[in-house]
Structure formats: structure tokens, C-alpha cells
Design an enzyme around this catalytic site. Structure first.
Site, PDB file in Angstrom:
ATOM      1  CE  LYS A   1      31.844  84.557 -52.711  1.00  0.00           C
ATOM      2  NZ  LYS A   1      31.403  84.374 -51.259  1.00  0.00           N
TER       3      LYS A   1
HETATM    4  C1  LIG Z   1      31.402  83.167 -50.404  1.00  0.00           C
HETATM    5  C2  LIG Z   1      30.423  81.811 -50.122  1.00  0.00           C
HETATM    6  C3  LIG Z   1      29.697  81.861 -49.124  1.00  0.00           C
HETATM    7  C4  LIG Z   1      29.595  82.560 -47.821  1.00  0.00           C
HETATM    8  O1  LIG Z   1      29.161  84.033 -48.199  1.00  0.00           O
HETATM    9  P1  LIG Z   1      29.434  84.802 -46.857  1.00  0.00           P
HETATM   10  O2  LIG Z   1      28.724  86.083 -47.453  1.00  0.00           O
HETATM   11  O3  LIG Z   1      30.638  85.223 -46.584  1.00  0.00           O
HETATM   12  O4  LIG Z   1      28.628  84.245 -45.796  1.00  0.00           O
HETATM   13  C5  LIG Z   1      28.531  80.750 -49.266  1.00  0.00           C
HETATM   14  N1  LIG Z   1      28.766  79.599 -50.395  1.00  0.00           N
HETATM   15  C6  LIG Z   1      29.672  79.659 -51.520  1.00  0.00           C
HETATM   16  C7  LIG Z   1      29.730  78.837 -52.395  1.00  0.00           C
HETATM   17  C8  LIG Z   1      30.535  80.902 -51.283  1.00  0.00           C
HETATM   18  O5  LIG Z   1      31.464  81.045 -52.177  1.00  0.00           O
END
Ligand SMILES: *Cc1c(COP(=O)(O)O)cnc(C)c1O
Length: 401
Positions: free
Chosen positions: A185
């Protein structure tokens, strides 16, 4: 042609400052939730312009706790998009509510507000919009619908740190917004997440639930009774963030604007290089938003039905270019089909978008040369695809583009 340089799909941007911050937190011997987590929460809240921020160990945990804190549970319906990651649907089911999917907009990736409106029933309690790739959903419309039907908006803002809708930061105006600090991210702590909300009671409740439902009063009584005392006041979870993660997050937040600037520049370069390519639909970038550019997702058109997207992905891989696909719509997965009667065909726009989508590499440590190489490789794969299967050429995607 095979390039010397391999361009991975994603590489987290981590430098010497992150290394130093983690070394310092280890040397301090305070490695779980503590002063760095508190500082990270405060700086994060200020950055997005929210009253409160609660650090958790993932965005998934944040979404889950936001649903629990708002009292969403058995018998309730929660409207969301099928064009998302597993997490968004899963948390709705973990609170025993029903996920109600509605299709995305005809020429984009985000949930269609008109279809939200049509899906509302007396049992609808909340909407979870997902700001796909960092492009905010049409929040003016979604907020207006939520107000009219008295619904809670919990944003899946996993892609959307730094994004703005009109003049407002994502995370500053919904009932709650959950951000992800997963490895890929825009801001990473390895694993981690943050919930922002302007409701202080909700923030307190999320914080308490994130640590086994232990009461704050009990914590405050520490000094009188001794450090061993606590009270379990309700069923909680183990979702807290560690100071090791927060130390990383603090450095990443300092660097965030600079990293976002790089993402915007690279996205702009992709745009310039691909805008005249009539095999490709570029990602939407409406005028009234700031895009967080978590992903750069192109859609292919006019290619051969048999090979198309998967052929291009394989061929790019052979050329040393990493790509990905976001997302396989939730209703196409066996779990949702077997348990909720969803079928392929239920959300045609999401399905066609999925079939034609390719996420290209985009991250701050990429160079402009990398982008040029990706675009060259993409053109070469498209040329090969055209030659490989001309007899199956059907232009199937044109009806929606
Ligand atoms: C990455 C992601 C999540 C989950 O994030 P985590 O921190 O891994 O729990 C939720 N929604 C979307 C759209 C994502 O891309």
C-alpha cells in the site's frame, strides 16, 4: 525482446530512515503498543483531518471494528461493491450481517451510487464504499443517500490515503474510514491499519475492542490497585498495532507527500505515453478529485477474446514486467456462489472490467525509464496478441467502453 531490467509489480519504498526507526524502537525495548503508536495516531489524524485515529493491525481489522462499534450485526444488510478485495466482504460476514453487492459504474471501477439506492431495504444499515486504486467514489451522492436513509458510511480506504474528494480528504468526513498499511500500500508498516472517525465515542470503543475489550476505567485504576488490574467489559479482539509498526509508519508519514508526488508524476507519464493507444482504456481521473494512485489499472479493448488479458499478462511476465489483476469480483468466488447464491452474470460491468483489467507497476522507487520500458513491453505484447489470434477477434469489450 527481453529487457535486462526486471520491473517487479510492486516494491515498498523503505530507506535508511525506516531502518533507523526500527533499530531505535528495538533498542528502547518497548516494542508493543506504546508511545510510538500514540504519536502515529495523532499525526495520522492530523494528516487526514479527522478528529480521531485508532491504529490497528490491518485495514481488515479496522473495517471489522468499525462495523462492531456502530452496532451492525445479525439481520442487518451492508451494501458494498463486488469489485474489491476479500476483506471488504469478509468483515460484513464476521459481524453476521449480509453483504449486498451492487455493480460498479459503467465507465469506472467504483460502486455506482444509483445502484446503491436501488438496493436499499428496511434492513440496510451501512454502505462500505471502496475507493478503488485511490480514486474516490462519488461521495457527494453516497453521503446524500446515506443521510436520506439514515445509513452509516464506513469507507474501505485501503487504497485512498492522500486522496481527496472535492476539497475534503478521504478519512475526514465518513462515519469511519479504514486505511491499510499492508506491504504494497502507499504507506506501509509491513502489516497494519488505521481507523479514522470524527466520533470520539466510536474511536474509544474501537480502541477498547482492539485490545480484548479491556476497560479504560480499569487502566486508569492501575495506579491505585497496581499494574496487574484490568476488567474485561465486553467481547473484544486482538487487533492492536505494535510500536515497531508505528515507528515505520511515522517515518513513512513524514515521507508520504514526497512519495505521492512521485506516484502522480509516474501516473502522468503513463497517461502521456498511452493516451493515444486505441487498445487501452486509461483509468478515470475526474476533475474534482485528487487521486491517490495506489494502482494504475488499464483496461484492454478490441483484443482477441481467447487470449486478450491473460495473454498480455503472461507475455509481459516473459519480458520481465510484473503486473497484477485487481480484482476478481467477490461474487465470482466459490465461497460467495456456494453460500449466497451469487452467480457469474449478476454484475456484468464488474465482470467485464475484471476480464479486461491489468494493473501496471506503479511505486515511488520506479524511474521514468521503468515506465517507458513497461509501455514498450506492453505495446509489444499487444502486437503479439493481435498476430497470435486474429481469427478470434471480436472486440467484446467495446460495448461498455
Ligand atoms: C489491501 C486491501 C484491504 C485489506 O488491507 P489489510 O491491511 O491487508 O487488511 C482491504 N480492502 C482493499 C480494497 C484492499 O486492497
Amino acid at each position: 525482446m527481453r529487457y535486462k531490467t526486471q520491473i517487479p509489480f510492486n516494491v515498498p519504498s523503505l530507506g535508511r530512515e525506516e531502518l533507523r526507526a526500527v533499530a531505535q524502537v528495538l533498542e528502547s525495548r518497548w516494542i508493543t503498543t506504546g508511545p510510538r503508536t500514540k504519536a502515529f495516531e495523532q499525526k495520522f489524524a492530523r494528516y487526514v483531518g479527522a478528529e480521531n485515529a485508532v491504529a490497528v493491525n490491518s485495514c481488515t481489522a479496522g473495517l471489522h471494528l468499525a462495523l462492531v462499534a456502530y452496532g451492525i450485526g445479525a439481520g442487518d444488510e451492508v451494501i458494498t461493491t463486488p469489485y474489491t478485495f476479500a476483506a471488504t466482504g469478509e468483515v460484513i460476514l464476521h459481524v453476521k450481517a449480509v453483504p449486498v453487492f451492487t455493480d460498479i459504474e459503467p465507465n469506472g471501477f467504483n460502486i455506482d451510487p444509483e445502484k446503491i439506492e436501488q438496493a436499499i431495504t428496511p434492513r440496510t444499515k451501512a454502505i462500505i464504499p471502496v475507493h478503488f486504486a485511490g480514486e474516490p467514489c462519488r461521495m457527494d451522492k453516497i453521503v446524500e443517500i446515506a443521510l436520506r436513509h439514515n445509513l452509516i458510511i464506513i469507507e474501505d480506504a485501503a487504497h485512498a490515503l492522500g486522496a481527496r474528494y472535492r476539497d475534503k480528504m478521504i478519512g475526514s468526513f465518513a462515519h469511519a474510514s479504514a486505511f491499510s498499511f499492508y506491504a504494497t500500500k502507499n504507506l506501509t508498516t509491513g502489516e497494519g491499519g488505521m481507523v479514522t472517525t470524527n466520533d470520539s465515542e466510536i474511536a474509544d470503543r474501537i480502541r477498547m475492542l482492539s485490545l480484548h475489550g479491556l476497560s479504560h476505567d480499569a487502566w486508569n485504576r492501575y495506579s491505585a490497585l497496581g499494574k496487574w488490574y484490568y476488567e474485561i467489559t465486553e467481547l473484544g479482539f486482538k487487533y492492536n498495532m505494535s510500536d515497531i509498526q508505528a515507528a515505520l509508519g511515522l517515518v513513512q508519514l513524514e515521507r508520504f507527500d514526497e512519495m505521492q508526488k512521485k506516484r502522480r508524476e509516474l501516473a502522468e507519464l503513463y497517461y502521456q505515453l498511452l493516451v493515444d493507444n486505441d487498445h487501452i482504456v486509461l483509468p478515470p481521473r475526474p476533475a474534482n478529485i485528487v487521486h491517490a494512485w495506489h494502482l494504475f489499472v488499464i483496461r484492454l479493448k478490441k483484443l482477441c477474446k481467447k487470449l486478450n488479458r491473460n495473454f498480455i499478462i503472461r507475455d509481459l511476465n516473459i519480458q520481465g514486467i510484473g503486473t497484477s489483476v485487481h480484482f476478481i469480483p467477490l461474487h465470482m468466488h466459490p465461497f460467495y456462489q456456494n453460500n449466497f447464491g451469487y452467480e457469474t452474470g449478476d454484475f456484468p460491468i464488474a465482470e467485464k472490467t475484471f476480464e479486461s483489467a491489468i494493473s501496471l507497476p506503479l511505486y515511488p522507487d520506479m524511474t521514468e525509464t521503468d515506465v517507458l520500458e513497461v509501455v514498450d513491453a506492453l505495446q509489444s505484447s499487444i502486437d503479439k496478441n493481435e498476430k497470435a489470434d486474429l481469427k478470434h477477434k471480436v472486440g467484446y469489450a467495446e460495448e461498455i467502453y
